[in-house]
Design an enzyme around this catalytic site. Structure first.
Site, PDB file in Angstrom:
ATOM      1  N   CYS A 265       0.792  -1.240   0.000  1.00 18.73           N
ATOM      2  CA  CYS A 265       0.000   0.000   0.000  1.00 18.73           C
ATOM      3  C   CYS A 265       0.818   1.281   0.000  1.00 18.73           C
ATOM      4  O   CYS A 265       0.689   2.094  -0.913  1.00 18.73           O
ATOM      5  CB  CYS A 265      -0.939   0.003   1.198  1.00 18.73           C
ATOM      6  SG  CYS A 265      -2.252  -1.208   1.032  1.00 18.73           S
ATOM      7  N   PHE A 266       1.633   1.480   1.035  1.00 16.52           N
ATOM      8  CA  PHE A 266       2.284   2.797   1.172  1.00 16.52           C
ATOM      9  C   PHE A 266       3.067   3.209  -0.079  1.00 16.52           C
ATOM     10  O   PHE A 266       2.835   4.291  -0.621  1.00 16.52           O
ATOM     11  CB  PHE A 266       3.194   2.830   2.403  1.00 16.52           C
ATOM     12  CG  PHE A 266       2.472   2.900   3.725  1.00 16.52           C
ATOM     13  CD1 PHE A 266       1.098   3.096   3.777  1.00 16.52           C
ATOM     14  CD2 PHE A 266       3.157   2.788   4.922  1.00 16.52           C
ATOM     15  CE1 PHE A 266       0.421   3.167   4.984  1.00 16.52           C
ATOM     16  CE2 PHE A 266       2.497   2.864   6.141  1.00 16.52           C
ATOM     17  CZ  PHE A 266       1.128   3.058   6.167  1.00 16.52           C
TER      18      PHE A 266
END
Ligand code: UDX
Length: 431
Positions: A265-266
């Protein structure tokens, strides 16, 4: 309510099982027949704490799977798009899977008589739901959004390893809908969960997801930059951040400096927001720096190693931790990958250990040795790099005494110096 969930990956599986747990009738739509069979047998297609228990409980009753869009749409009132949104080569979001799933959904909608709602749960950049998904649905269904069917965006904020818990105990639920009718029906699904619902429009909901992850990633890169400065000044950045985090406006979370953030995600979300900002003519210098700091951070492990030992070529280096974080076998964007690449480029022999992720890393590096225990990796090593915050690395049981040269570089601030009984050279990455 009757729900269909497109995509039985990480978000789709957790969402499906949790909606079933809340008492809804759930049909998963999945093009991969193996996953269809797995869901129908109550076997989670991915590993996630607590998911198997829910799937076992509901499979064949409230939970089923099919590859047939028509069947699922006819037998549900609301469909969630939970397919992958990978990064393209330039880091911008690749919406090809979302487009394909939406087209299939649109075709199925053309044959449905009753009102239906389509909700995007996949992480998509602002404007995607209204400018990409909605027009495709109208084109393939021949129907009108807001009249014949409703549309919404409902982002997820699930941590890997805690996804089932996070779904059931959220800090926030965001429902971004094109109209009140869609918003009210989507919200109804979450009845039973004790959490206030934030009602907004689709593009604001999309933005909330990106801002949430980008701000957490920014906290980490900020902490890493401060850690790098502290290291040069001989200051323990952990003491600094412990005090700074006591300010309620800052909070103590996501201030741990080290080798940086990885995961699915990040890195992807920050890059996608950078891509979107550039598309609309804005130069996102802060967000680009968040990525730059994170890209440089793991290589600092090797720089530190080079300062400590004469030549890396031919040296045996133990790498403890391959997963992007603890309690998962996921190696996507793991900070161990650039570190191992650099060690191999410099001619080191890498002996790696991870409690769960060795199998996955084996597909990336076939030319390193995977050990069954930390002690095996450490035996006769010239140095040890700690890369992942596994609990078992925190306790100092795994005897650094077996190393040839007792140099330990800790990339996660795991090992408590006062606990170290052996005579070792213990170095922190940024403290
Ligand atoms: C994240 C978000 O937390 C979640 O809300 C979102 O929906 C998906 O992305 P996840 O990718 O599972 O979840 O990992 P998370 O636990 O947030 O950690 C991400 C990375 O940051 C890991 O590599 C971790 O090691 C690193 N990290 C975390 C730090 O380097 N320092 C910290 O202080 C915290």
């Amino acid at each position: 309510m009757k729900v269909s969930i497109i995509g039985s990956g990480y978000v789709g599986s957790v969402t499906a099982a949790c909606f079933a747990e809340l008492g809804h009738q759930v049909i998963c739509i999945e093009i991969d027949e193996t996953k269809v069979e797995q869901v129908n047998a109550g076997i989670p297609p991915i590993y996630e704490e607590g998911l198997e228990e829910l799937m076992q409980r509901h499979a064949g009753k409230l939970l089923s799977a099919t590859s047939d869009y028509d069947y699922a749409v006819q037998n549900s009132d609301i469909s969630f798009i939970c397919v992958g949104t990978p990064s393209g080569d330039d880091g911008a979001i690749d919406l090809s899977i979302v487009r394909a799933a939406t087209a299939s959904l649109g075709r199925a909608l053309s044959r449905k008589k009753n009102y239906h709602i389509v909700v995007v749960k996949s992480t998509v950049v602002p404007e995607t739901t209204e400018k990409v998904v909605l027009p495709i649905l109208e084109e393939y269904s021949g129907k009108r959004a807001g009249v014949d069917f409703g549309v919404g965006m409902n982002p997820e904020f699930l941590r890997e390893g805690n996804a089932v818990y996070d779904f059931m105990h959220p800090d926030k639920i965001v429902v971004g809908a094109i109209d009140g009718r869609s918003g009210a029906i989507i919200s109804e699904l979450y009845r039973g969960i004790d959490c206030e619902i934030t009602h907004t429009g689709p593009k604001t909901a999309e933005m909330i997801k990106y801002v949430n992850n980008s701000l957490l990633a920014t906290k980490i890169s900020f902490s890493n930059e401060i850690g790098n400065i502290c290291k040069k000044l001989g200051i323990d950045t952990y003491e600094v951040m412990d005090a700074v985090g006591k300010d309620f406006r800052i909070s103590p979370y996501f201030l741990n400096s080290g080798v940086g953030f990885g995961g699915s995600c990040f890195p992807k979300d920050v890059k996608a927001l950078v891509g979107k900002a550039k598309d609309i003519g804005y130069d996102p210098i802060l967000l680009e720096s968040v990525i730059n700091v994170n890209d440089r951070q793991p290589l600092k492990m090797v720089e530190l190693l080079e300062q400590k030992i004469d030549r890396i070529t031919g040296k045996k280096i133990a790498v403890l931790g391959l997963a992007f974080k603890n309690d998962t076998d996921d190696i996507r964007e793991s900070r161990s990958i650039p570190v191992i690449s650099e060690l191999l480029r410099l001619g080191a022999e890498v002996f790696a250990y991870d409690p769960m992720a060795a199998g996955n890393m084996g597909k990336v590096f076939s030319n390193i040795t995977y050990c069954d225990t930390a002690v095996e990796a450490l035996a006769d090593a010239d140095a040890c790099l700690v890369m992942t915050e596994w609990e078992e690395f925190r306790s100092i049981d795994f005897k650094f005494g077996v190393m040839k040269n007792k140099l330990v570089i800790d990339g996660r601030h795991l090992i408590k110096v006062k606990d170290i009984k052996e005579d070792i050279d213990y170095v922190g990455l940024c403290w």
